[in-house]
Design a protein around this motif. Structure first.
Motif, PDB file in Angstrom:
ATOM      1  N   LEU A 246       0.825  -1.206   0.000  1.00 44.23           N
ATOM      2  CA  LEU A 246       0.000   0.000   0.000  1.00 44.23           C
ATOM      3  C   LEU A 246       0.860   1.256   0.000  1.00 44.23           C
ATOM      4  N   ALA A 247       1.958   1.220   0.750  1.00 44.21           N
ATOM      5  CA  ALA A 247       2.839   2.386   0.801  1.00 44.21           C
ATOM      6  C   ALA A 247       3.480   2.648  -0.554  1.00 44.21           C
ATOM      7  N   ARG A 248       3.854   1.593  -1.289  1.00 45.72           N
ATOM      8  CA  ARG A 248       4.468   1.783  -2.603  1.00 45.72           C
ATOM      9  C   ARG A 248       3.464   2.262  -3.643  1.00 45.72           C
ATOM     10  N   LEU A 249       2.235   1.771  -3.574  1.00 50.28           N
ATOM     11  CA  LEU A 249       1.238   2.131  -4.588  1.00 50.28           C
ATOM     12  C   LEU A 249       0.576   3.470  -4.275  1.00 50.28           C
ATOM     13  N   GLY A 250       0.299   3.752  -3.008  1.00 50.26           N
ATOM     14  CA  GLY A 250      -0.348   5.007  -2.638  1.00 50.26           C
ATOM     15  C   GLY A 250      -1.697   5.212  -3.289  1.00 50.26           C
ATOM     16  N   PRO A 251      -2.650   4.267  -3.195  1.00 48.92           N
ATOM     17  CA  PRO A 251      -3.970   4.464  -3.831  1.00 48.92           C
ATOM     18  C   PRO A 251      -4.674   5.678  -3.256  1.00 48.92           C
ATOM     19  N   ARG A 252      -5.378   6.426  -4.111  1.00 46.77           N
ATOM     20  CA  ARG A 252      -5.997   7.679  -3.678  1.00 46.77           C
ATOM     21  C   ARG A 252      -7.298   7.905  -4.444  1.00 46.77           C
ATOM     22  N   VAL A 253      -8.053   8.894  -4.010  1.00 49.93           N
ATOM     23  CA  VAL A 253      -9.314   9.244  -4.662  1.00 49.93           C
ATOM     24  C   VAL A 253      -9.047   9.593  -6.130  1.00 49.93           C
ATOM     25  N   GLY A 254      -9.837   9.016  -7.027  1.00 46.65           N
ATOM     26  CA  GLY A 254      -9.672   9.250  -8.462  1.00 46.65           C
ATOM     27  C   GLY A 254      -8.862   8.181  -9.162  1.00 46.65           C
ATOM     28  N   ALA A 266      -8.341  -8.585   1.477  1.00 46.87           N
ATOM     29  CA  ALA A 266      -7.764  -7.619   2.413  1.00 46.87           C
ATOM     30  C   ALA A 266      -7.183  -6.410   1.693  1.00 46.87           C
ATOM     31  N   PHE A 267      -6.374  -6.637   0.640  1.00 45.15           N
ATOM     32  CA  PHE A 267      -5.782  -5.509  -0.074  1.00 45.15           C
ATOM     33  C   PHE A 267      -6.863  -4.692  -0.774  1.00 45.15           C
ATOM     34  N   THR A 268      -7.827  -5.366  -1.400  1.00 41.64           N
ATOM     35  CA  THR A 268      -8.914  -4.657  -2.084  1.00 41.64           C
ATOM     36  C   THR A 268      -9.640  -3.724  -1.122  1.00 41.64           C
ATOM     37  N   ALA A 269     -10.018  -4.239   0.045  1.00 42.87           N
ATOM     38  CA  ALA A 269     -10.759  -3.437   1.014  1.00 42.87           C
ATOM     39  C   ALA A 269      -9.941  -2.241   1.477  1.00 42.87           C
ATOM     40  N   GLU A 270      -8.647  -2.445   1.705  1.00 46.04           N
ATOM     41  CA  GLU A 270      -7.849  -1.346   2.230  1.00 46.04           C
ATOM     42  C   GLU A 270      -7.556  -0.294   1.168  1.00 46.04           C
ATOM     43  N   ALA A 271      -7.348  -0.713  -0.077  1.00 46.02           N
ATOM     44  CA  ALA A 271      -7.176   0.267  -1.146  1.00 46.02           C
ATOM     45  C   ALA A 271      -8.446   1.091  -1.319  1.00 46.02           C
ATOM     46  N   ALA A 272      -9.602   0.437  -1.214  1.00 49.52           N
ATOM     47  CA  ALA A 272     -10.875   1.152  -1.321  1.00 49.52           C
ATOM     48  C   ALA A 272     -11.076   2.101  -0.149  1.00 49.52           C
ATOM     49  N   ARG A 273     -10.571   1.746   1.025  1.00 45.99           N
ATOM     50  CA  ARG A 273     -10.696   2.632   2.177  1.00 45.99           C
ATOM     51  C   ARG A 273      -9.923   3.929   1.983  1.00 45.99           C
ATOM     52  N   PHE A 274      -8.911   3.918   1.129  1.00 43.08           N
ATOM     53  CA  PHE A 274      -8.195   5.148   0.807  1.00 43.08           C
ATOM     54  C   PHE A 274      -8.967   6.021  -0.191  1.00 43.08           C
ATOM     55  N   GLY A 275     -10.117   5.546  -0.667  1.00 41.79           N
ATOM     56  CA  GLY A 275     -10.942   6.325  -1.581  1.00 41.79           C
ATOM     57  C   GLY A 275     -10.783   5.967  -3.036  1.00 41.79           C
ATOM     58  N   ALA A 276      -9.941   4.987  -3.352  1.00 43.25           N
ATOM     59  CA  ALA A 276      -9.723   4.599  -4.744  1.00 43.25           C
ATOM     60  C   ALA A 276     -10.819   3.657  -5.219  1.00 43.25           C
TER      61      ALA A 276
END
Length: 402
Positions: A246-254, A266-276
């Motif tokens: 997650l730190a390397r990818l930095g998923p964000r809104v948009g 687990a990764f899907t849910a957490e990336a979505a929690r960042f707004g992506a």
């Protein structure tokens, strides 16, 4: 420089006394065609058709007299005030606001909007606006020519949403239509319009104290227990590795994230929690079921796709960042062909890591590799319980924006 610049919002209702007073004293008026046709405009005032706000601001800055700029809705909300206040123009601005077009649209729909995301869609930002619509259950989209309801619907392929389309709000031609996203391209829509995009599983009916989404659970890279325990976590799904990914990818809104080999979700849910926005891919239907349960548990959205990578990836929309949780070098190579900004994956052996790293380098990516070792201890006896060793690889395209 203009002696005074007043920006007046107009929402179709009669102008306020303050707005009429400012307009009556104006020696220059800038606005769209329907603003310049208003009866209240002084007959002798210079008139500027508002196309480029920057060009209009330069003419206003050079004007000797009193200027008025007319704009739809609240000009301080995604409006002209930001441009007029830019330092290069040196303008002192007074604002007489009106009801924003977003507030009007939700009023026409009879819906609250303190839980809505608001985005502006231009041709250059349309894809990111669509990703916000993928990721959130209620979004207001301020459209523009070439980035309207039809284009939104076409790019949302595979994700069902309901569109409330509000055309020419505040005018005699105002019209509100409700269509599904897959039918939006079958109609012609008048500008300007606002599209309310609704769909997906709502997290909560009460937003509480903050506009937009409620803050999620505290922290990220949550432990296995949050996703059903170790029984559901496959190779490369430890919370320590997930934190690094997650730190390397930095998923964000948009952003649109691909999670290939989603496993426990687990990764899907957490990336979505960042707004992506996230598309989770797996060959195992049970993995997709676990992923759906995980995103629902955390009140976020994700699209799941059943199939085998890399073949299933051909029809997916363009990603911004990608996690490859399974499939090895062949899948990483196919992902790199699509040129996402960042890719992250892992390997169990140094040989496998070198193979993936060389392929990413050949695709033009700047590659990092680290050997991660994690040792879990039983703190009651300070005894080692589990040890994991994995190679973390990440690739970044230098020519893509950060």
């Amino acid at each position: 420089m203009a002696d005074r610049v007043t920006v007046i919002g107009w929402d179709g209702t009669p102008l306020t006394a303050a707005a009429r007073s400012a307009l009556g004293a104006a020696t220059l008026v800038a606005g769209a065609a329907h603003h310049l046709a208003l009866d209240e405009l002084p007959a002798r005032a210079e008139r500027i058709r508002l196309g480029s706000v920057g060009l209009a601001a330069r003419r206003i800055a050079a004007h000797r007299g009193t200027a008025v700029v007319l704009a739809d809705g609240d000009p301080g909300f995604f409006g002209v005030v930001r441009t007029l206040r830019a330092p290069e123009f040196g303008l002192e601005v007074e604002v007489v606001p009106a009801v924003s077009s977003v507030a009007q649209a939700f009023a026409r729909a009879g819906m609250p909007w303190d839980d809505a995301e608001v985005v502006v869609a231009h041709r250059r930002t349309l894809r990111r606006a669509v990703n916000v619509c993928r990721a959130h259950t209620k979004v207001a989209v301020l459209t523009s020519p070439g980035a309207g309801p039809a284009e939104l619907g076409l790019l949302l392929q595979g994700v069902h949403r309901t569109f409330v389309i509000c055309e020419e709000l505040g005018t005699e031609r105002e019209q509100v239509s409700v269509v599904t996203s897959d039918n939006a391209a079958d109609h012609s829509w008048r500008d300007p319009n606002v599209v309310i995009v609704i769909g997906g599983a709502a997290a909560s009916a009460d937003t509480g104290w903050i506009m937009g989404r409620e803050p999620g659970p505290r922290g990220w890279a949550l432990p296995a227990a949050e996703y059903g325990g170790d029984i559901w976590l496959g190779e490369g799904e430890s919370d320590r590795l997930r934190a690094a990914q997650l730190a390397r990818l930095g998923p964000r809104v948009g952003d649109l994230v691909w999670d290939i080999g989603c496993g426990s979700g687990a990764f899907t849910a957490e990336a979505a929690r960042f707004g992506a926005a996230v598309i989770a891919v797996d060959r195992d239907p049970d993995a997709l079921g676990r992923t759906t349960a995980a995103v629902r548990r955390f009140g976020v959205q994700a699209q799941t796709v059943h199939g085998v990578a890399p073949h299933i990836l051909e029809d997916l929309p363009e990603p911004d960042v990608v996690r490859v949780g399974g499939g090895g070098a062949a899948v990483v190579s196919a992902v790199a062909d699509r040129r996402p900004e960042r890719i992250v994956t892992h390997a169990a052996t140094r040989d496998a890591a070198e193979l993936i790293g060389r392929d990413l380098s050949e695709h033009g990516y700047a590659v990092e590799c680290a050997l991660l070792q994690s040792v879990e201890l039983d703190t009651r006896a300070w005894r080692e319980e589990k040890r994991t060793v994995v190679f973390l690889l990440s690739g970044r395209l230098p020519d893509r924006s950060p």
